[in-house]
Design a protein around this motif. Structure first.
Motif, mmCIF file in Angstrom:
data_model
loop_
_atom_site.group_PDB
_atom_site.id
_atom_site.type_symbol
_atom_site.label_atom_id
_atom_site.label_comp_id
_atom_site.label_asym_id
_atom_site.label_seq_id
_atom_site.Cartn_x
_atom_site.Cartn_y
_atom_site.Cartn_z
ATOM 1 N N UNK A 108 0.825 -1.203 0.000
ATOM 2 C CA UNK A 108 0.000 0.000 0.000
ATOM 3 C C UNK A 108 0.863 1.259 0.000
ATOM 4 N N UNK A 109 2.083 1.166 0.477
ATOM 5 C CA UNK A 109 3.000 2.297 0.471
ATOM 6 C C UNK A 109 4.041 2.143 -0.623
ATOM 7 N N UNK A 110 4.243 3.205 -1.411
ATOM 8 C CA UNK A 110 5.205 3.108 -2.509
ATOM 9 C C UNK A 110 6.625 2.915 -1.995
ATOM 10 N N UNK A 111 6.939 3.531 -0.842
ATOM 11 C CA UNK A 111 8.262 3.345 -0.253
ATOM 12 C C UNK A 111 8.434 1.909 0.228
ATOM 13 N N UNK A 112 7.382 1.362 0.845
ATOM 14 C CA UNK A 112 7.442 -0.019 1.332
ATOM 15 C C UNK A 112 7.661 -1.001 0.188
ATOM 16 N N UNK A 113 6.971 -0.768 -0.930
ATOM 17 C CA UNK A 113 7.119 -1.664 -2.078
ATOM 18 C C UNK A 113 8.563 -1.679 -2.568
ATOM 19 N N UNK A 114 9.196 -0.510 -2.616
ATOM 20 C CA UNK A 114 10.592 -0.443 -3.068
ATOM 21 C C UNK A 114 11.517 -1.113 -2.049
ATOM 22 N N UNK A 115 11.266 -0.886 -0.758
ATOM 23 C CA UNK A 115 12.061 -1.566 0.271
ATOM 24 C C UNK A 115 11.946 -3.078 0.123
ATOM 25 N N UNK A 116 10.738 -3.566 -0.135
ATOM 26 C CA UNK A 116 10.538 -5.005 -0.297
ATOM 27 C C UNK A 116 11.305 -5.538 -1.502
ATOM 28 N N UNK A 117 11.297 -4.779 -2.594
ATOM 29 C CA UNK A 117 12.026 -5.215 -3.782
ATOM 30 C C UNK A 117 13.526 -5.297 -3.503
ATOM 31 N N UNK A 118 14.079 -4.244 -2.908
ATOM 32 C CA UNK A 118 15.512 -4.236 -2.603
ATOM 33 C C UNK A 118 15.843 -5.365 -1.618
#
Length: 262
Positions: A177-187
């Motif tokens: 739901x958070x764009x920052x969280x999604x990027x953290x998850x990818x990294x």
């Protein structure tokens, strides 16, 4: 924990018709992050891929340099949310003390609670990785992103961060739901699986804020592509880090920053 749940709504129309419908709604849950036993943050996130989130969050917060700095990640389901317990190697404990803060936020912005502007805008490392993606490959990745957003197709309410190969193939996707969280998850997923950028890019279904640029630079991402516009600070920070940035990426056009900043 579920990532989407059915909810009943009343569908309204201009003609006055009212119809009961059910649709899937994305779950947003508080995730309390503890690092080596210290309360660090409370994030609002999608309760999936939390081990990846832990790694990416710690990397974005500059608590770790790589996967080997993390001893263990434990996800505990509590009555009103989840607790993400992260244990770092002793050599990284000194970093925690200087960064610990208690905050509630909708995104891993890396700024909330920091009052010192110099601390908020610390120098970024120069990006050393290179991207081999041609323009056509960027548009190919954009066309493929929607097909890889399974949770968003069901709910219409979550962001995606994708690792793309140089030919535009989607290699890995994480949603939240958070764009920052999604990027953290990818990294974090890349760290956990030992995957590099390999000449590709990160593609985000979000506007390009400076926080996302910083996460990309810290992950040594050679090319960041976002579907919405950048901010001035995002452009400045990308230029500072030598990060190639493409924004407002749509099916018919995209804008590449000139890398000059202000």
């Amino acid at each position: 924990m579920d990532t989407a749940l059915p909810r009943v709504f009343t569908r309204l129309t201009p003609s006055g018709d009212r119809t009961a419908i059910s649709r899937a709604i994305a779950v947003e849950a508080p995730v309390a992050i503890e690092v080596n036993g210290l309360g660090y943050a409370v994030m609002m996130a999608t309760p999936a891929d939390l081990a990846d989130f832990a790694l990416g969050f710690c990397r974005a917060e500059r608590l770790i340099d790589g996967r080997d700095d993390v001893v263990d990640v434990d996800v505990h389901v509590a009555e009103r949310g989840l607790i993400l317990r992260i244990t770092l190697v002793p050599e990284r404990v000194d970093r925690i003390a200087g960064r610990v803060r208690h905050r509630v936020s909708e995104s891993s912005c890396g700024l909330c609670g920091i009052e010192n502007l110099e601390q908020a805008l610390r120098p970024l490392p120069r990006v050393t990785a290179k991207s081999n993606m041609l323009d056509l490959a960027i548009f190919r990745a954009l066309d493929a992103l929607g097909l890889n957003q399974t949770l968003n197709r069901a709910t219409g309410a979550v962001h995606a961060a994708a690792l793309c190969a140089p030919d535009g193939t989607i290699r890995l996707v994480r949603e939240d739901v958070g764009r920052h969280n999604a990027f953290d998850k990818l990294v974090g997923a890349m760290l956990a699986q030992g995957i590099g950028w390999d000449g590709g890019c990160a593609l985000l279904s979000a506007r390009c804020s400076f926080e996302l640029v910083e996460k990309a630079a810290l992950a040594n991402c050679p090319l960041l592509v976002t579907v919405s516009a950048p901010t001035t600070l995002a452009l400045d920070r990308a230029a500072e880090a030598g990060l190639r940035l493409v924004a407002l990426a749509r099916s018919d056009a995209a804008l590449e920053a000139d890398g000059q900043g202000r």
